[in-house]
Design a protein around this motif. Structure first.
Motif, mmCIF file in Angstrom:
data_model
loop_
_atom_site.group_PDB
_atom_site.id
_atom_site.type_symbol
_atom_site.label_atom_id
_atom_site.label_comp_id
_atom_site.label_asym_id
_atom_site.label_seq_id
_atom_site.Cartn_x
_atom_site.Cartn_y
_atom_site.Cartn_z
ATOM 1 N N ASP A 1 0.807 -1.225 0.000
ATOM 2 C CA ASP A 1 0.000 0.000 0.000
ATOM 3 C C ASP A 1 0.840 1.275 0.000
ATOM 4 O OD1 ASP A 1 -2.242 -1.619 0.055
ATOM 5 O OD2 ASP A 1 -2.579 -1.376 2.217
ATOM 6 N N GLY A 2 2.158 1.141 0.067
ATOM 7 C CA GLY A 2 3.030 2.311 0.071
ATOM 8 C C GLY A 2 2.978 3.114 1.350
ATOM 9 N N LYS A 3 2.692 2.449 2.466
ATOM 10 C CA LYS A 3 2.551 3.143 3.752
ATOM 11 C C LYS A 3 3.868 3.276 4.535
ATOM 12 C CE LYS A 3 -2.264 1.899 4.540
ATOM 13 N NZ LYS A 3 -3.192 1.165 5.406
ATOM 14 N N VAL A 4 4.944 2.754 3.996
ATOM 15 C CA VAL A 4 6.216 2.799 4.709
ATOM 16 C C VAL A 4 7.072 3.907 4.109
ATOM 17 C CG1 VAL A 4 8.241 1.492 5.422
ATOM 18 C CG2 VAL A 4 6.070 0.309 5.087
ATOM 19 N N HIS A 5 7.424 4.867 4.947
ATOM 20 C CA HIS A 5 8.216 6.011 4.487
ATOM 21 C C HIS A 5 9.410 6.188 5.409
ATOM 22 C CE1 HIS A 5 4.882 7.005 1.872
ATOM 23 N NE2 HIS A 5 4.074 6.922 2.916
ATOM 24 N N PRO A 6 10.546 6.558 4.848
ATOM 25 C CA PRO A 6 11.727 6.790 5.698
ATOM 26 C C PRO A 6 11.513 7.999 6.595
ATOM 27 C CG PRO A 6 12.182 7.422 3.430
ATOM 28 C CD PRO A 6 10.822 6.798 3.442
#
Length: 141
Positions: free
Chosen positions: A134-139
């Motif tokens: 889902d693209g929920k992981v961000h640095p």
């Protein structure tokens, strides 16, 4: 802690399988082409994942591989433990190996490595394959 290529590819493969869904299995050759690694290496990666029950495999012309669990139930921490054995910065952070350390009673830095390893493990356990899909992981910035 430095993750092995096997572990990094295992996460990528599982995300690919999660995106593909469970309507039909993905062939090893397709996983190889999309990841840029050999079929033999993919097969080495898939073995422990299958043994741990994260994927199922089917033989034959219509065969291939699929996730055996929902992507939201598989954490990055799970994959690392399967592929690496434990999540930890040092061997003394591994509960199985910690008792063997001859310095454990007087080591002044062990608590630092243990705390940092716990924070790392908690964070990796909190990230599911579905979060990655889902693209929920961000640095952190």
């Amino acid at each position: 802690m430095k993750l092995s290529a096997r572990t990094r590819y295992a996460v990528r493969i599982l995300v690919k399988l999660g995106r593909h869904g469970t309507d039909s299995p993905l062939k090893t050759t397709s996983l190889s082409e999309s990841s840029g690694v050999s079929v033999q290496f993919i097969e080495q990666i898939l073995r422990p994942l299958k043994k741990a029950g994260l994927i199922t495999s089917m033989r034959g012309a219509a065969g291939g591989h699929m996730l055996a669990q929902k992507p939201d139930s598989i954490s990055v921490g799970d994959v690392i433990r399967i592929m690496e054995g434990h999540v930890g910065l040092t061997a003394c952070c591994d509960k199985k190996l910690a008792d063997d350390c001859p310095r454990k009673e007087f080591c002044t830095t062990r608590s630092v490595w243990m705390k940092a390893s716990q924070v790392l493990e908690n964070e990796l356990n909190s990230i599911s394959l579905q979060d990655i899909i889902d693209g929920k992981v961000h640095p952190l910035e």
